[in-house]
Design a protein around this motif. Sequence first.
Motif, PDB file in Angstrom:
ATOM      1  N   MET A 123     -48.155  16.685 -40.432  1.00  0.00           N
ATOM      2  CA  MET A 123     -47.076  15.938 -39.792  1.00  0.00           C
ATOM      3  C   MET A 123     -47.590  14.595 -39.324  1.00  0.00           C
ATOM      4  SD  MET A 123     -45.063  16.831 -36.273  1.00  0.00           S
ATOM      5  CE  MET A 123     -44.105  15.583 -35.454  1.00  0.00           C
ATOM      6  N   ASP A 178     -48.677  21.961 -36.314  1.00  0.00           N
ATOM      7  CA  ASP A 178     -48.069  20.755 -35.744  1.00  0.00           C
ATOM      8  C   ASP A 178     -47.783  20.923 -34.256  1.00  0.00           C
ATOM      9  OD1 ASP A 178     -48.003  19.284 -38.134  1.00  0.00           O
ATOM     10  OD2 ASP A 178     -46.151  20.239 -38.759  1.00  0.00           O
ATOM     11  N   SER A 193     -50.628  18.415 -32.936  1.00  0.00           N
ATOM     12  CA  SER A 193     -50.053  17.071 -33.005  1.00  0.00           C
ATOM     13  C   SER A 193     -49.114  16.757 -31.848  1.00  0.00           C
ATOM     14  CB  SER A 193     -49.310  16.889 -34.344  1.00  0.00           C
ATOM     15  OG  SER A 193     -50.184  17.059 -35.430  1.00  0.00           O
TER      16      SER A 193
END
Length: 298
Positions: free
Chosen positions: A1, A48, A52
């Motif tokens: 991502m 993700d 992230s």
Amino acid sequence: MSIPGHHDTPLRVEQTRSSGLNMESVRRWEELQVDCLVNIFRRLALDDLTLSVPFVCKCWWRASLDPSCWRFLDFRSLDFMPWSPFTRSFTALYRLKTLSFSHFMRLVVDRSRGSAEELIFPLSFGASIQDLVYVSIKCPRLKSLALPDNLMLEDDLRIPDLVGSWRDLEQLEMETKPSSFLRVIAEIGRNCTKFSRLKVRGLIDKEDAKAIVDRMPQLKHLELSKSYLTKDELVVIISGCRKLERLIVRDCLGFQADDEVLRLASRITRFEHEGSKLLDDYGYETDESEQQTGFFYW
């Protein structure tokens, strides 16, 4: 991502100026409404959500803690080996010396706060019966479960009671048929009234076929690919599971889809039998004694 940064890049600033927009009117990513962020984050994978999103800004971190972001927990897509990029990134970001599957699973399951609906265990690395017990306690609303395939025999025997505790369970996947399979089917039939999807691989004998028919009257999707399955057992399943919409028996050994099988299966919307054959590659048919003793390898 790819996560957008917190600050405007020179290119974005120049584009904003050239378009005549006021800088204050440009919406920043971190200023999105929390419910919008949650709606986006709930579609992301676990890597993700853990590697992230939390490190973009405080707003994103807080939004990622919403339980609805953790309803679908697919651990099978992650590599928990010590040298994997995921493990190395996770330990670096969270300042850990090591990472185990159990540690990561408990972190993620706790964030779901009981709202998890789908959970997929890794196949052969790290999962234990203790992890399965933990999930049975912390995830009471599971609708879909994919079990690991590396449990010890004594742990295998505990699966029926655990599976039967999920009253909302609709789908179960077992890459290897457990020795307690008949009890698993019985518990599902007794406790899981919405159950409609089953995937299992192994030696499907007469008792197994009969149990599937008798205990799972609402079954709509059944996959037995790469199993030992004779025509007799297949006919029992096709004839008895009257609500089947999809039957997948690819690459099985023990039957070929002859005219009788195709006629019986004609009412099933999707019947996939490609690759199934009566004999093995050496031209021999596996006999009943081999089936019962388990000397069957694919």
